[in-house]
Design a protein around this motif. Structure first.
Motif, PDB file in Angstrom:
ATOM      1  N   LEU A 104      52.870  31.630  41.787  1.00 52.09           N
ATOM      2  CA  LEU A 104      52.670  32.774  42.541  1.00 52.09           C
ATOM      3  C   LEU A 104      51.979  32.717  43.911  1.00 52.09           C
ATOM      4  CD1 LEU A 104      51.192  34.812  39.373  1.00 52.09           C
ATOM      5  CD2 LEU A 104      53.578  35.116  40.461  1.00 52.09           C
ATOM      6  N   MET A 105      51.139  31.710  44.019  1.00 54.09           N
ATOM      7  CA  MET A 105      50.630  31.547  45.430  1.00 54.09           C
ATOM      8  C   MET A 105      51.671  31.074  46.547  1.00 54.09           C
ATOM      9  SD  MET A 105      49.811  29.106  47.556  1.00 54.09           S
ATOM     10  CE  MET A 105      49.259  27.541  46.504  1.00 54.09           C
ATOM     11  N   VAL A 106      52.413  30.202  46.034  1.00 55.00           N
ATOM     12  CA  VAL A 106      53.836  30.080  46.846  1.00 55.00           C
ATOM     13  C   VAL A 106      54.748  31.125  47.161  1.00 55.00           C
ATOM     14  CG1 VAL A 106      55.526  28.230  47.344  1.00 55.00           C
ATOM     15  CG2 VAL A 106      53.456  27.415  46.406  1.00 55.00           C
ATOM     16  N   LYS A 107      54.892  31.774  46.011  1.00 52.59           N
ATOM     17  CA  LYS A 107      55.873  32.963  46.065  1.00 52.59           C
ATOM     18  C   LYS A 107      55.444  33.987  47.172  1.00 52.59           C
ATOM     19  CE  LYS A 107      58.182  36.240  43.118  1.00 52.59           C
ATOM     20  NZ  LYS A 107      58.159  37.042  41.634  1.00 52.59           N
ATOM     21  N   GLU A 108      54.116  34.321  47.040  1.00 56.10           N
ATOM     22  CA  GLU A 108      53.570  35.176  48.004  1.00 56.10           C
ATOM     23  C   GLU A 108      53.677  34.835  49.322  1.00 56.10           C
ATOM     24  OE1 GLU A 108      49.392  37.381  48.748  1.00 56.10           O
ATOM     25  OE2 GLU A 108      49.446  36.188  46.885  1.00 56.10           O
ATOM     26  N   ALA A 109      53.310  33.537  49.626  1.00 57.78           N
ATOM     27  CA  ALA A 109      53.461  32.754  50.940  1.00 57.78           C
ATOM     28  C   ALA A 109      54.945  32.858  51.538  1.00 57.78           C
ATOM     29  CB  ALA A 109      53.167  31.351  50.888  1.00 57.78           C
ATOM     30  N   ALA A 110      55.845  32.671  50.478  1.00 57.32           N
ATOM     31  CA  ALA A 110      57.282  32.846  50.902  1.00 57.32           C
ATOM     32  C   ALA A 110      57.583  34.265  51.354  1.00 57.32           C
ATOM     33  CB  ALA A 110      58.132  32.116  49.885  1.00 57.32           C
ATOM     34  N   GLN A 111      57.154  35.345  50.771  1.00 58.71           N
ATOM     35  CA  GLN A 111      57.464  36.710  51.132  1.00 58.71           C
ATOM     36  C   GLN A 111      56.978  37.091  52.235  1.00 58.71           C
ATOM     37  OE1 GLN A 111      55.930  38.560  47.418  1.00 58.71           O
ATOM     38  NE2 GLN A 111      57.803  38.344  46.493  1.00 58.71           N
ATOM     39  N   GLN A 112      55.621  36.502  52.434  1.00 62.62           N
ATOM     40  CA  GLN A 112      54.850  36.862  53.885  1.00 62.62           C
ATOM     41  C   GLN A 112      55.445  36.340  55.028  1.00 62.62           C
ATOM     42  OE1 GLN A 112      50.712  36.840  52.760  1.00 62.62           O
ATOM     43  NE2 GLN A 112      50.627  38.611  51.624  1.00 62.62           N
ATOM     44  N   GLY A 113      55.593  34.873  54.729  1.00 61.50           N
ATOM     45  CA  GLY A 113      55.969  33.882  55.713  1.00 61.50           C
ATOM     46  C   GLY A 113      54.946  33.714  56.592  1.00 61.50           C
ATOM     47  N   PRO A 114      54.145  32.584  56.235  1.00 61.74           N
ATOM     48  CA  PRO A 114      52.816  32.055  56.807  1.00 61.74           C
ATOM     49  C   PRO A 114      53.085  32.055  58.282  1.00 61.74           C
ATOM     50  CG  PRO A 114      53.705  30.412  55.575  1.00 61.74           C
ATOM     51  CD  PRO A 114      54.535  31.579  54.975  1.00 61.74           C
ATOM     52  N   HIS A 115      52.104  32.478  59.363  1.00 70.76           N
ATOM     53  CA  HIS A 115      52.185  32.066  60.418  1.00 70.76           C
ATOM     54  C   HIS A 115      52.005  30.540  60.782  1.00 70.76           C
ATOM     55  CE1 HIS A 115      50.682  32.212  64.813  1.00 70.76           C
ATOM     56  NE2 HIS A 115      51.672  33.135  64.946  1.00 70.76           N
ATOM     57  N   LEU A 116      52.510  30.177  62.037  1.00 71.93           N
ATOM     58  CA  LEU A 116      52.545  28.859  62.407  1.00 71.93           C
ATOM     59  C   LEU A 116      51.107  28.116  62.186  1.00 71.93           C
ATOM     60  CD1 LEU A 116      55.343  28.617  65.069  1.00 71.93           C
ATOM     61  CD2 LEU A 116      55.429  27.793  62.967  1.00 71.93           C
ATOM     62  N   SER A 117      50.201  28.957  62.801  1.00 75.49           N
ATOM     63  CA  SER A 117      48.904  28.628  62.658  1.00 75.49           C
ATOM     64  C   SER A 117      48.446  28.309  61.395  1.00 75.49           C
ATOM     65  CB  SER A 117      47.987  29.635  63.558  1.00 75.49           C
ATOM     66  OG  SER A 117      47.900  30.863  63.028  1.00 75.49           O
ATOM     67  N   GLN A 118      48.900  28.917  60.259  1.00 81.96           N
ATOM     68  CA  GLN A 118      48.422  28.981  58.902  1.00 81.96           C
ATOM     69  C   GLN A 118      48.972  27.912  57.895  1.00 81.96           C
ATOM     70  OE1 GLN A 118      49.358  33.053  58.105  1.00 81.96           O
ATOM     71  NE2 GLN A 118      47.293  33.731  58.333  1.00 81.96           N
ATOM     72  N   LEU A 119      50.072  27.213  58.601  1.00 77.84           N
ATOM     73  CA  LEU A 119      50.708  26.274  58.009  1.00 77.84           C
ATOM     74  C   LEU A 119      49.993  25.072  57.349  1.00 77.84           C
ATOM     75  CD1 LEU A 119      54.313  26.020  59.933  1.00 77.84           C
ATOM     76  CD2 LEU A 119      53.871  27.060  57.638  1.00 77.84           C
ATOM     77  N   HIS A 120      49.152  24.493  58.108  1.00 73.80           N
ATOM     78  CA  HIS A 120      48.417  23.315  57.757  1.00 73.80           C
ATOM     79  C   HIS A 120      47.445  23.835  56.347  1.00 73.80           C
ATOM     80  CE1 HIS A 120      46.038  19.693  57.714  1.00 73.80           C
ATOM     81  NE2 HIS A 120      44.713  20.727  57.752  1.00 73.80           N
ATOM     82  N   ASP A 121      46.887  25.038  56.540  1.00 73.12           N
ATOM     83  CA  ASP A 121      45.992  25.409  55.383  1.00 73.12           C
ATOM     84  C   ASP A 121      47.070  25.701  54.332  1.00 73.12           C
ATOM     85  OD1 ASP A 121      43.916  25.344  57.116  1.00 73.12           O
ATOM     86  OD2 ASP A 121      43.742  27.509  57.554  1.00 73.12           O
ATOM     87  N   PHE A 122      47.989  26.144  54.532  1.00 77.98           N
ATOM     88  CA  PHE A 122      48.976  26.497  53.298  1.00 77.98           C
ATOM     89  C   PHE A 122      49.301  25.344  52.476  1.00 77.98           C
ATOM     90  CE2 PHE A 122      53.532  26.353  51.654  1.00 77.98           C
ATOM     91  CZ  PHE A 122      53.219  27.317  50.748  1.00 77.98           C
TER      92      PHE A 122
END
Length: 334
Positions: A114-132
């Protein structure tokens, strides 16, 4: 244990480990981009090539950029090896064996998906990719820890261990191969400060930088020692040799065959591969070429996986003698 249950636990762990290692692949390049001198060209094609799915990628996305490669490897629903797809499949396998695994394991893999599914729907900003990607790696570690702490260490647990360790060994080999593909078009950088930065990024992507520093007594990063550490070290849990040793132990726990002997093709294939590494040195590996060695090693590990499937999971029709024996037993029961 039913072969269906063993198969699901095996693939549940392989898919969770695969998701983690795809995150590590991408982290290789993200770390390189952060550490490289300004003006250094970004290289995303190598990440695609190490997956072996470059034809599919170029058909669908064309050019390899940061955005297209991350979308393909992390969030593409139609690519079966993306992080999202791996976790969807892991969740389906966990659902099918909920009566065998612990409730904590099911909760962990469900939350992970569910965490990854939510990230896929929102599309993490480039600055948040490392944290993701850090969250993906931590969620995988948490699942493995919960499994070790809450599941009986019987046959099911050992099948899960084999799945996780074979996947980890394969992806460690591929992470090393990333360096080969990055260096391929720019051999003039070998031995430079940029080359050292790339090796450091590779070690960090395998969570191996600190342990390598403790292991090595040299001040500078030595590529031969890095390769030796990630391939042949018997104590570091992400090295290929460590993974194969412990996968072999779990396989013998399942079959009951004494160590260093074999009765079926899976034991023979895994034992043979592990034994070959026992007697290899880094000089032997470098002499045949690191890329060539890793390519051959990946084929051997794929063969081990095929043998495990044929031995434990494949559904085959009964032989005439087996069918006759089954009929006799059924007649006796009636």
């Amino acid at each position: 244990m039913l072969s269906r249950v063993a198969d699901s636990i095996y693939w549940l762990n392989r898919y969770v480990e695969r998701a983690e290692n795809i995150a590590r692949f991408i982290d290789v390049n993200l770390n390189l981009i952060l550490d490289s001198p300004s003006g250094t060209a970004q290289q995303w094609d190598p990440i695609v090539y190490t997956t072996g799915d470059q034809e599919l990628f170029y058909q669908r996305y064309g050019q390899a950029t940061q955005e297209t490669v991350i979308q393909f490897l992390a969030f593409d629903r139609d690519y079966p090896n993306s992080i999202l797809s791996c976790l969807r499949l892991a969740r389906e396998n966990a659902r099918s064996v909920r009566e065998v695994i612990s409730s904590e394991m099911w909760e962990r893999v469900n939350r992970f998906y569910l965490m990854v599914k939510e990230a896929a729907q929102q599309g993490p900003h480039l600055s948040q990719l490392h944290d993701f990607f850090t969250e993906v790696k931590l969620a995988s570690h948490l699942f493995a820890g919960v499994m070790d702490a809450t599941m009986t260490h019987g046959e099911g647990w050992h099948f899960g261990q084999i799945g996780r360790l074979l996947e980890r060994a394969d992806k460690t080999a591929r992470i090393l191969d990333v360096k080969y593909f990055i260096l391929l078009p720019s051999l003039q950088y070998v031995g430079t400060a940029l080359d050292e930065l790339q090796w450091i990024a590779l070690l960090k992507s395998a969570s191996a930088y600190e342990m390598y520093r403790k292991h090595s007594r040299q001040h500078r990063i030595n590529p031969r020692e890095v390769a030796s550490f990630l391939i042949l070290d018997r104590q570091f849990p992400r090295s290929i040799q460590f993974c194969l040793i412990h996968a072999d132990r779990s396989l013998h726990q399942i079959t009951g065959t004494p160590a260093d002997t074999w009765r079926d093709p899976s034991e023979r294939a895994l034992g043979r591969l592990r034994s070959e590494l026992d007697y290899l040195t880094i000089d032997d590996i470098m002499e045949q070429g690191l890329h060539e060695f890793l390519d051959k090693l990946q084929l051997q590990m794929n063969h081990v996986g095929d043998c495990i499937y044929e031995t434990f999971f494949a559904i085959r029709p009964l032989q005439p003698s087996e069918s006759s024996l089954l009929s006799q037993r059924q007649a006796q029961l009636t």
